[in-house]
Design an enzyme around this catalytic site. Sequence first.
Site, PDB file in Angstrom:
ATOM      1  N   GLU A   1      28.125  28.885  -9.405  1.00 50.29           N
ATOM      2  CA  GLU A   1      28.010  29.182 -10.831  1.00 50.29           C
ATOM      3  C   GLU A   1      26.772  28.535 -11.426  1.00 50.29           C
ATOM      4  O   GLU A   1      26.296  27.503 -10.945  1.00 50.29           O
ATOM      5  CB  GLU A   1      29.245  28.666 -11.587  1.00 50.29           C
ATOM      6  CG  GLU A   1      30.529  29.363 -11.242  1.00 50.29           C
ATOM      7  CD  GLU A   1      31.735  28.759 -11.959  1.00 50.29           C
ATOM      8  OE1 GLU A   1      32.760  29.459 -12.053  1.00 50.29           O
ATOM      9  OE2 GLU A   1      31.647  27.606 -12.419  1.00 50.29           O
TER      10      GLU A   1
ATOM     11  N   ARG B   1      50.404  22.928 -14.803  1.00 47.68           N
ATOM     12  CA  ARG B   1      51.229  21.717 -14.743  1.00 47.68           C
ATOM     13  C   ARG B   1      51.104  20.961 -16.059  1.00 47.68           C
ATOM     14  O   ARG B   1      50.317  21.324 -16.935  1.00 47.68           O
ATOM     15  CB  ARG B   1      50.752  20.813 -13.601  1.00 47.68           C
ATOM     16  CG  ARG B   1      49.267  20.447 -13.731  1.00 47.68           C
ATOM     17  CD  ARG B   1      48.804  19.467 -12.679  1.00 47.68           C
ATOM     18  NE  ARG B   1      47.360  19.427 -12.566  1.00 47.68           N
ATOM     19  CZ  ARG B   1      46.546  18.762 -13.366  1.00 47.68           C
ATOM     20  NH1 ARG B   1      47.042  18.090 -14.387  1.00 47.68           N
ATOM     21  NH2 ARG B   1      45.241  18.776 -13.176  1.00 47.68           N
TER      22      ARG B   1
ATOM     23  N   LYS C   1      40.489  29.921  -7.632  1.00 47.17           N
ATOM     24  CA  LYS C   1      39.530  30.088  -8.737  1.00 47.17           C
ATOM     25  C   LYS C   1      38.992  31.518  -8.823  1.00 47.17           C
ATOM     26  O   LYS C   1      38.708  32.017  -9.909  1.00 47.17           O
ATOM     27  CB  LYS C   1      38.379  29.101  -8.591  1.00 47.17           C
ATOM     28  CG  LYS C   1      38.716  27.678  -9.027  1.00 47.17           C
ATOM     29  CD  LYS C   1      37.481  26.788  -8.982  1.00 47.17           C
ATOM     30  CE  LYS C   1      37.708  25.485  -9.714  1.00 47.17           C
ATOM     31  NZ  LYS C   1      38.781  24.662  -9.182  1.00 47.17           N
TER      32      LYS C   1
END
Length: 485
Positions: free
Chosen positions: A204, A297, A119
């Site tokens: 965050e 994906r 990330k």
Amino acid sequence: MPKKISHVLIANRGVPAVRIMDTCRDRRIKTTAVYSTPDRLAYHVRLADQAVCIGEGPPLESYLNMEKIIAAALKVGADAIHPGWGFLAENADFAEMVEDAGLTWIGPPPQVIRAMGDKVEAKKYARRANVPTIPGIDNVKTLDDVKRWIKEENVEYPIMLKAAKGGGGKGMVKVESEDELPIAFNQAKSEALKAFGDDTLLAEKYIRRGRHIEVQVVADQHGKVLHLYERECTLQRRNQKIIEEAPSPTLDEDLREEICFTAVRLMREIGYASAGTVEFIFDSSTNKFYFLEVNTRLQVEHGITELITGLDIVSLMLDIAEGKKLPIRQSEVKVNRWALEARLNAEDPVTFNPSFGTITRLQLPQGPAVRISQGIYEGADIPPYYDSLIMLIMTAGQNREAAIMTMDRALGRDLRVEGVKTIAPLLLAIIRHPSFRAGHFSTTFIEEHMDELVAMFREKSTEDEILKIAKFVARVSALGPQSWM
């Protein structure tokens, strides 16, 4: 030089394996299934052209055993591997092993999977592509890192702690107050280490009343990148999606164009090839969106994009893996319907505890506006080792209201699954809720309305039907023939 794929081994089970087989069958491509011993009679095994046992029930001994899967592909003479979603679908090491074995990997390049699986690294790409990211800090190692960020940036609670290598809701903890921070921090680190082998976190700002918007992207190996519009994936339980729809009722046309072309810009920066999804969180209060992650994906919910565009995303993945150019232009991608998807999990609809056993009765919804992706059949066993998803129920309509009406019929009247518990009562309660019908919901919808949703459950079973018949027989026996008889 384009290469021809003629035989695909599917490194997955259940719903994703069956979905890939459908397209391979259309294209006259031979399929090989892999299975664990508890799955020897599974639906995906029955549908494949051939099947290979790769180990015992625990995933590490079978569906996560990379060496056994590649050995199986070489043994049967497959020339390509499709990973579906889950298990090894976003494992860069597996993708490299597939290519090193001389097989075609049906997915994005391994280096892209590796970069987007982190990330922290993904946010760097997003910033380089001028894509807005959620305010926060990366590479969190200690509790003091988080406290320092909150103090220096004057951040208000709640905040989110996330596993840097994470996904699927694992290693993700919401922190409501400073008192909760130490316990939440340790929980997030523990979950991250257990699930991903790395306890690095990022912190965050929490977006209140946030909505999840994701953009489906396809890109070929020649630099052509297209979006197939967006999906709304806001309705979640335990940070995992439960109902999705396309297009999103949240966006107007200007925002739709902005978010879709932002996703294209990011995927071009990454050097993406194959099908993939860019996830954003949308702040309803400010009409701003922020980058969350790239899913490298095929997504569970790709089917509703196929319903609204008429495109086969798995077939496009095969074309791209063969080295072909995308056969469509952006201007040719049109949205002509509305579609919903409900994920049917074998779980208790109140507690979400998994439900295992044998499917003693199965009746599937039908009709021209219904699409079913199933991983079970009547008489099949649900083993305790794997994800609880057993079926995807998709409906389409001329507009959102029509798609909802069809889903109501599919869940409320046509669907019957007995032998295990499913979350069908919860799904039906959600789509009948006035706030959902009006398009007013956020990621906290289910937890905020759970008591109300449970109160809407109307569970029926064969026992209920037998009881009704018994009451009728008793009435006739006691009162004699009725006037209408």
